[in-house]
Motif scaffolding. Sequence first.
Motif, PDB file in Angstrom:
ATOM      1  N   ASP A   1     -24.213  15.431  28.027  1.00  0.00           N
ATOM      2  CA  ASP A   1     -23.718  16.652  27.393  1.00  0.00           C
ATOM      3  C   ASP A   1     -22.774  17.394  28.327  1.00  0.00           C
ATOM      4  OD1 ASP A   1     -25.196  16.097  25.180  1.00  0.00           O
ATOM      5  OD2 ASP A   1     -26.499  17.831  25.320  1.00  0.00           O
ATOM      6  N   ILE A   2     -21.860  18.132  27.706  1.00  0.00           N
ATOM      7  CA  ILE A   2     -20.883  18.928  28.431  1.00  0.00           C
ATOM      8  C   ILE A   2     -20.714  20.253  27.700  1.00  0.00           C
ATOM      9  CG2 ILE A   2     -18.888  18.000  27.178  1.00  0.00           C
ATOM     10  CD1 ILE A   2     -17.388  18.082  29.908  1.00  0.00           C
ATOM     11  N   VAL A   3     -20.289  21.280  28.422  1.00  0.00           N
ATOM     12  CA  VAL A   3     -19.977  22.583  27.830  1.00  0.00           C
ATOM     13  C   VAL A   3     -18.522  22.874  28.127  1.00  0.00           C
ATOM     14  CG1 VAL A   3     -20.513  25.055  27.802  1.00  0.00           C
ATOM     15  CG2 VAL A   3     -22.346  23.388  28.215  1.00  0.00           C
ATOM     16  N   ARG A   4     -17.747  23.148  27.063  1.00  0.00           N
ATOM     17  CA  ARG A   4     -16.324  23.478  27.227  1.00  0.00           C
ATOM     18  C   ARG A   4     -16.061  24.845  26.613  1.00  0.00           C
ATOM     19  NH1 ARG A   4     -13.335  18.416  27.354  1.00  0.00           N
ATOM     20  NH2 ARG A   4     -11.376  19.564  27.202  1.00  0.00           N
ATOM     21  N   HIS A   5     -15.228  25.616  27.267  1.00  0.00           N
ATOM     22  CA  HIS A   5     -14.881  26.986  26.888  1.00  0.00           C
ATOM     23  C   HIS A   5     -13.389  26.997  26.597  1.00  0.00           C
ATOM     24  CE1 HIS A   5     -15.950  31.411  27.967  1.00  0.00           C
ATOM     25  NE2 HIS A   5     -15.084  31.378  26.984  1.00  0.00           N
ATOM     26  N   ILE A   6     -13.002  27.368  25.364  1.00  0.00           N
ATOM     27  CA  ILE A   6     -11.586  27.326  24.996  1.00  0.00           C
ATOM     28  C   ILE A   6     -11.075  28.691  24.540  1.00  0.00           C
ATOM     29  CG2 ILE A   6     -11.754  24.889  24.345  1.00  0.00           C
ATOM     30  CD1 ILE A   6     -11.427  25.823  21.393  1.00  0.00           C
ATOM     31  N   PHE A   7      -9.766  28.859  24.708  1.00  0.00           N
ATOM     32  CA  PHE A   7      -9.037  30.031  24.209  1.00  0.00           C
ATOM     33  C   PHE A   7      -7.862  29.490  23.403  1.00  0.00           C
ATOM     34  CE2 PHE A   7     -11.260  31.275  27.987  1.00  0.00           C
ATOM     35  CZ  PHE A   7     -11.732  32.546  27.702  1.00  0.00           C
TER      36      PHE A   7
ATOM     37  N   GLY B   1      -5.498  38.790  19.971  1.00  0.00           N
ATOM     38  CA  GLY B   1      -5.037  37.924  18.887  1.00  0.00           C
ATOM     39  C   GLY B   1      -5.470  36.474  19.031  1.00  0.00           C
ATOM     40  N   SER B   2      -6.133  36.142  20.117  1.00  0.00           N
ATOM     41  CA  SER B   2      -6.586  34.767  20.320  1.00  0.00           C
ATOM     42  C   SER B   2      -8.005  34.595  19.772  1.00  0.00           C
ATOM     43  CB  SER B   2      -6.547  34.404  21.804  1.00  0.00           C
ATOM     44  OG  SER B   2      -7.487  35.172  22.537  1.00  0.00           O
ATOM     45  N   VAL B   3      -8.453  33.351  19.762  1.00  0.00           N
ATOM     46  CA  VAL B   3      -9.824  33.007  19.399  1.00  0.00           C
ATOM     47  C   VAL B   3     -10.438  32.310  20.598  1.00  0.00           C
ATOM     48  CG1 VAL B   3     -11.262  31.536  17.929  1.00  0.00           C
ATOM     49  CG2 VAL B   3      -9.422  32.869  16.912  1.00  0.00           C
ATOM     50  N   GLU B   4     -11.667  32.684  20.919  1.00  0.00           N
ATOM     51  CA  GLU B   4     -12.397  32.112  22.045  1.00  0.00           C
ATOM     52  C   GLU B   4     -13.614  31.368  21.496  1.00  0.00           C
ATOM     53  OE1 GLU B   4     -14.607  33.785  26.098  1.00  0.00           O
ATOM     54  OE2 GLU B   4     -14.009  35.184  24.529  1.00  0.00           O
ATOM     55  N   ALA B   5     -13.911  30.201  22.058  1.00  0.00           N
ATOM     56  CA  ALA B   5     -15.065  29.436  21.596  1.00  0.00           C
ATOM     57  C   ALA B   5     -15.682  28.657  22.746  1.00  0.00           C
ATOM     58  CB  ALA B   5     -14.668  28.477  20.480  1.00  0.00           C
ATOM     59  N   VAL B   6     -16.972  28.389  22.600  1.00  0.00           N
ATOM     60  CA  VAL B   6     -17.708  27.535  23.529  1.00  0.00           C
ATOM     61  C   VAL B   6     -18.369  26.448  22.692  1.00  0.00           C
ATOM     62  CG1 VAL B   6     -19.703  27.412  25.066  1.00  0.00           C
ATOM     63  CG2 VAL B   6     -18.092  29.307  25.271  1.00  0.00           C
ATOM     64  N   PHE B   7     -18.229  25.197  23.150  1.00  0.00           N
ATOM     65  CA  PHE B   7     -18.844  24.051  22.489  1.00  0.00           C
ATOM     66  C   PHE B   7     -19.699  23.305  23.501  1.00  0.00           C
ATOM     67  CE2 PHE B   7     -14.520  24.306  20.521  1.00  0.00           C
ATOM     68  CZ  PHE B   7     -14.916  24.803  19.298  1.00  0.00           C
TER      69      PHE B   7
ATOM     70  N   VAL C   1      -1.473  26.852  15.604  1.00  0.00           N
ATOM     71  CA  VAL C   1      -1.966  26.854  16.977  1.00  0.00           C
ATOM     72  C   VAL C   1      -0.794  26.592  17.912  1.00  0.00           C
ATOM     73  CG1 VAL C   1      -3.502  25.734  18.626  1.00  0.00           C
ATOM     74  CG2 VAL C   1      -4.255  26.094  16.263  1.00  0.00           C
ATOM     75  N   ASP C   2      -0.543  27.544  18.812  1.00  0.00           N
ATOM     76  CA  ASP C   2       0.533  27.399  19.796  1.00  0.00           C
ATOM     77  C   ASP C   2       0.036  26.774  21.089  1.00  0.00           C
ATOM     78  OD1 ASP C   2       2.315  28.584  18.013  1.00  0.00           O
ATOM     79  OD2 ASP C   2       2.008  30.591  18.844  1.00  0.00           O
ATOM     80  N   ALA C   3      -1.180  27.096  21.503  1.00  0.00           N
ATOM     81  CA  ALA C   3      -1.712  26.577  22.769  1.00  0.00           C
ATOM     82  C   ALA C   3      -3.220  26.726  22.799  1.00  0.00           C
ATOM     83  CB  ALA C   3      -1.104  27.322  23.947  1.00  0.00           C
ATOM     84  N   ILE C   4      -3.854  25.830  23.547  1.00  0.00           N
ATOM     85  CA  ILE C   4      -5.289  25.926  23.823  1.00  0.00           C
ATOM     86  C   ILE C   4      -5.475  25.774  25.321  1.00  0.00           C
ATOM     87  CG2 ILE C   4      -7.551  24.836  23.592  1.00  0.00           C
ATOM     88  CD1 ILE C   4      -6.856  24.087  20.767  1.00  0.00           C
ATOM     89  N   ASP C   5      -6.151  26.755  25.907  1.00  0.00           N
ATOM     90  CA  ASP C   5      -6.557  26.669  27.302  1.00  0.00           C
ATOM     91  C   ASP C   5      -8.043  26.354  27.277  1.00  0.00           C
ATOM     92  OD1 ASP C   5      -4.012  27.541  28.228  1.00  0.00           O
ATOM     93  OD2 ASP C   5      -4.596  29.613  27.799  1.00  0.00           O
ATOM     94  N   ASP C   6      -8.469  25.399  28.102  1.00  0.00           N
ATOM     95  CA  ASP C   6      -9.897  25.120  28.123  1.00  0.00           C
ATOM     96  C   ASP C   6     -10.353  24.770  29.522  1.00  0.00           C
ATOM     97  OD1 ASP C   6     -10.840  21.938  28.007  1.00  0.00           O
ATOM     98  OD2 ASP C   6      -8.751  22.247  27.454  1.00  0.00           O
TER      99      ASP C   6
END
Length: 99
Positions: free
Chosen positions: A3-9, A42-48, A71-76
């Motif tokens: 398992d892994i945890v990733r945090h994205i914007f 204006g961004s969306v933040e998520a953790v998976f 979607v213009d960009a995703i930082d993770d």
Amino acid sequence: MSDIVRHIFVRGRVQGVGYRAWIEGEASARNLEGWVRNRKDGSVEAVFAGPLDTVEAMIAKCHYGPSTARVDAIDDKIDGRDALHARHPGERFSVLSTI
């Protein structure tokens, strides 16, 4: 795989287009743990959290999102399980309030 945890914007036209609800549905369908929320910028933040291949496939889908989004960009980044503490008690995947 482990398992892994990733945090994205996610940046672009991702608020007011059903992006959070789309993420919740997609993540739940993949049995992922985590959360999603809008940010005031204006961004969306998520953790998976889940199996590496499943989390990576989820992030790949986030580059497109629902048809109404752009979607213009995703930082993770890789994160730790403590990132899951923001979830609502008893929920596997939560939609959180805007910050």
